[in-house]
Write a protein that holds these residues in place. Structure first.
Motif, PDB file in Angstrom:
ATOM      1  N   CYS A   1       0.831  -1.212   0.000  1.00 31.15           N
ATOM      2  CA  CYS A   1       0.000   0.000   0.000  1.00 31.15           C
ATOM      3  C   CYS A   1       0.861   1.256   0.000  1.00 31.15           C
ATOM      4  O   CYS A   1       0.493   2.273  -0.604  1.00 31.15           O
ATOM      5  CB  CYS A   1      -0.966  -0.021   1.187  1.00 31.15           C
ATOM      6  SG  CYS A   1      -2.274  -1.250   0.964  1.00 31.15           S
ATOM      7  N   ARG A   2       2.006   1.188   0.659  1.00 26.70           N
ATOM      8  CA  ARG A   2       2.919   2.338   0.628  1.00 26.70           C
ATOM      9  C   ARG A   2       3.376   2.608  -0.807  1.00 26.70           C
ATOM     10  O   ARG A   2       3.399   3.748  -1.259  1.00 26.70           O
ATOM     11  CB  ARG A   2       4.101   2.076   1.550  1.00 26.70           C
ATOM     12  CG  ARG A   2       5.024   3.264   1.715  1.00 26.70           C
ATOM     13  CD  ARG A   2       6.203   2.939   2.625  1.00 26.70           C
ATOM     14  NE  ARG A   2       5.868   2.987   4.041  1.00 26.70           N
ATOM     15  CZ  ARG A   2       6.264   2.088   4.940  1.00 26.70           C
ATOM     16  NH1 ARG A   2       6.979   1.034   4.566  1.00 26.70           N
ATOM     17  NH2 ARG A   2       5.954   2.233   6.213  1.00 26.70           N
TER      18      ARG A   2
ATOM     19  N   GLY B   1       0.509   4.224  -2.655  1.00 28.28           N
ATOM     20  CA  GLY B   1      -0.127   5.422  -2.085  1.00 28.28           C
ATOM     21  C   GLY B   1      -1.561   5.185  -1.641  1.00 28.28           C
ATOM     22  O   GLY B   1      -2.408   6.063  -1.764  1.00 28.28           O
ATOM     23  N   ILE B   2      -1.817   3.992  -1.105  1.00 24.86           N
ATOM     24  CA  ILE B   2      -3.175   3.643  -0.655  1.00 24.86           C
ATOM     25  C   ILE B   2      -3.222   3.700   0.863  1.00 24.86           C
ATOM     26  O   ILE B   2      -2.368   3.128   1.542  1.00 24.86           O
ATOM     27  CB  ILE B   2      -3.553   2.219  -1.112  1.00 24.86           C
ATOM     28  CG1 ILE B   2      -3.438   2.094  -2.637  1.00 24.86           C
ATOM     29  CG2 ILE B   2      -4.968   1.861  -0.643  1.00 24.86           C
ATOM     30  CD1 ILE B   2      -3.485   0.657  -3.119  1.00 24.86           C
TER      31      ILE B   2
END
Lengths: 398, 398
Positions: free
Chosen positions: A197-198, A201-202
């Motif tokens: 996710c990093r 960008g979530i």
């Protein structure tokens, strides 16, 4: 007469009323109630909180009975930050933490702050129906990612991300003793999820409603502790303090928390100050640390009573998850529509939550959730006997 | 580092943070604070509510500390229905009444239940900024209708209705001691408003936050009592009980209230049960009826102190409304940008709320709201002196 149902918002027609059905049974005493994530009232610390409340009202009314700032009373947030330092190994900065009116309030604040219509929200399949319903009020597209014995399938999420034209806005997960499945995410999966996710960008929404109620001492680093830059952790005190004051928290990137505080101004403006101060005094006096072992022991013993009863009475009728913490077991009853089963079961005075509301995409109707948290061991046995009879009766008639 | 501000919902960029600024000053003690609709803590009934809380926690924990149903605890709703029978002359049916977590919660539940993007909501010009902000979270088109000394201009509303291609979903009004203007709707206007909205099938949202705090005994029939088929009345106990438990109500057509209860499942699920039961016991014991005359007398005396001080120090600088109840006076300061004035005033340790946030359409920046509810008479005098100096100072420099 005006027919107001024709004037409602479009979202009103798609809002399921499953939670209403659960909460409506909150006070029911004439049935064995496996529905709802209700804490057992025998655990409510009535011996100390009555005194705490009276003293606050007498000595601190100008704070405890007044409005509070939207992010919460400063001293209460200090106590919460201390608690997070102890449980998660990281103390949040002031701007990273706010008080909410329970867990669903936090979800709705996140949805209101982050979601435009059509934005994608990824949820575990199955996931907590209250969260699903909270997100749906802001018209996103929900996508489900399967769970297995190690929790959310991060490889499946990676595949989904490759398929989607734009990244999801949110990934919602309950890593510990998941609602409804009872499953827990492995440490490897946690690290992989944060990393994935990093990269994209979530924002991860980590719901830790049951994290403090594990039956063993296995280490379970929170997602927020692994990725405070990419995780908003939301928690509730309804399960370990009591639900009658609506209290939870959100901790995450300061830019996100700032927007959640603004969003809270047009929900209830602020969590009730009396409850905030009661919780603060309770935490500062060390009562929660004394209380948690009692709660874990009670729920462990009831979980064991439930799985024992299922082994005795459901062999061949269903499969189920064996909880290692939290309030729930998740049953698969092949060939049975659990919505229809709920109706039959209510005739023999047993309630549970049918599984279909917990699915974002797959609309599986053969699952159901049993909560053992507020039922005596003898009633658990009797309830499972009645439920098994209901399954057999439904199978015979269909 | 991910810049989360680029990932927020579009509505986040248009949400004003005026309420945050007001609530942030809730506990400030180093300034004379005319901002916020804060009740005076000297009126909090600490002598009785401390005991009520302790007894409930000791004797009723399974209800008072547990989740409640979304529409509220049945016995609490009974007590509220009795209260409405006494104040409004009409006792609502069970399905017409629910407990909310204060007034803004009720507004947000109504917005979530009724509004699709682009639906028209009519508000008084000016109107309560919390309501404006609550509606805006669901992306309606706001239209303003002017107020005069008799309240909302119903003829102007009729003209607007002729211009609009489809009827508004909602007309929001505060008929008594309006926030921010302090004005009150005449009985004739009330009847005309109900009749007009009934003809057009428009739901009236009647906010009675200050209705019980009139300085005289003039009759003011509630809109809901005049049109229970076409009015949702929302109220708060923050002004007459205390804000530290978040409690209010919504009473209106059963089909609307049913949807509000469903919407509440994904706000905070239910109002805090402890607060509900505390309020219920307080009402049943008759304490509110004993309390209201004291509250009215205190606020009347402060309103009089404020208008006296304005006459002494603001003659020629501004015009203002003379409150007959409630917490507010509304000032027009010709030629002065009250946002800029707020900055200058803070330097001399006075706070108020600039008027621009109260307007839906006209974006007037020459008004401001003064709340006298939580300031001693001597501080009111001193605050008005400082504010007049700030106006003069701003005029000299600009």
């Amino acid at each position: 007469m005006i027919d107001w149902t024709t004037r409602l918002a479009r979202r009103a027609s798609t809002t399921p009323d499953l939670i209403g059905g659960i909460l409506a049974l909150a006070g029911a005493r004439d049935l064995i109630n496996f529905s709802g994530g209700f804490p057992d009232p025998s655990l409510f610390a009535t011996d100390v909180v009555g005194d705490i409340a009276r003293k606050l009202i007498e000595n601190d009314a100008a704070v405890a009975l007044q409005y509070s700032s939207s992010e919460g009373i400063a001293s209460t947030r200090e106590a919460l930050a201390d608690r997070l330092a102890a449980t998660d190994g990281r103390r949040p900065a002031d701007a990273e933490l706010m008080v909410t009116s329970g867990g669903i309030d936090a979800i709705t604040l996140i949805a209101k702050s982050m979601l435009d219509p059509g934005d994608v929200v990824v949820v575990e399949e199955p996931s907590y129906l209250g969260a699903v319903s909270g997100f749906m009020a802001f018209d996103p597209t929900l996508r489900g990612v399967p769970l297995d014995g190690d929790g959310l399938d991060v490889d499946a999420l990676a595949t989904l991300l490759r398929e989607l034209p734009t990244p999801p806005k949110l990934v919602y997960t309950i890593p510990d003793f998941q609602n409804p499945s009872g499953r827990t995410m492995s440490v490897e999966r946690r690290t992989a999820l944060v990393e994935l996710c990093r990269q994209h960008g979530i924002l991860i929404v980590e719901d830790v409603a049951y994290s403090q109620l594990g039956f063993d001492d296995a280490p379970r680093p929170s997602l927020w502790s692994l990725g405070p830059d990419v995780v908003v952790q939301i928690g509730t005190f309804s399960k370990v303090f009591f639900p009658g004051v609506r209290l939870g928290w959100a901790v995450g990137p300061a830019a996100v928390v700032a927007q959640l505080s603004i969003a809270k101004q047009n929900s209830d403006q602020c969590a009730g100050a009396l409850g905030q101060r009661m919780l603060e005094e309770y935490l500062r006096a060390g009562h929660l640390d004394e209380h948690l072992p009692l709660a874990r022991a009670l729920y462990r013993s009831r979980a064991s009573a439930l799985t024992g009863a299922l082994e005795r009475h459901f062999d061949g009728l269903a499969t189920w998850t064996v909880p290692q913490g939290g309030f729930f077991s998740w049953l698969h009853v092949p060939g049975v529509d659990t919505m229809a089963l709920a109706v039959v079961a209510r005739e023999s005075r047993v309630a549970f939550v049918p599984g279909s509301g917990f699915f974002a995409e797959s609309r599986d109707n053969e699952h159901l959730r049993l909560s053992y948290s507020r039922i005596s061991e003898s009633d658990i046995e009797e309830g499972v006997v009645r439920l098994a009879a209901a399954v057999r009766s439904l199978r015979e008639t269909s």
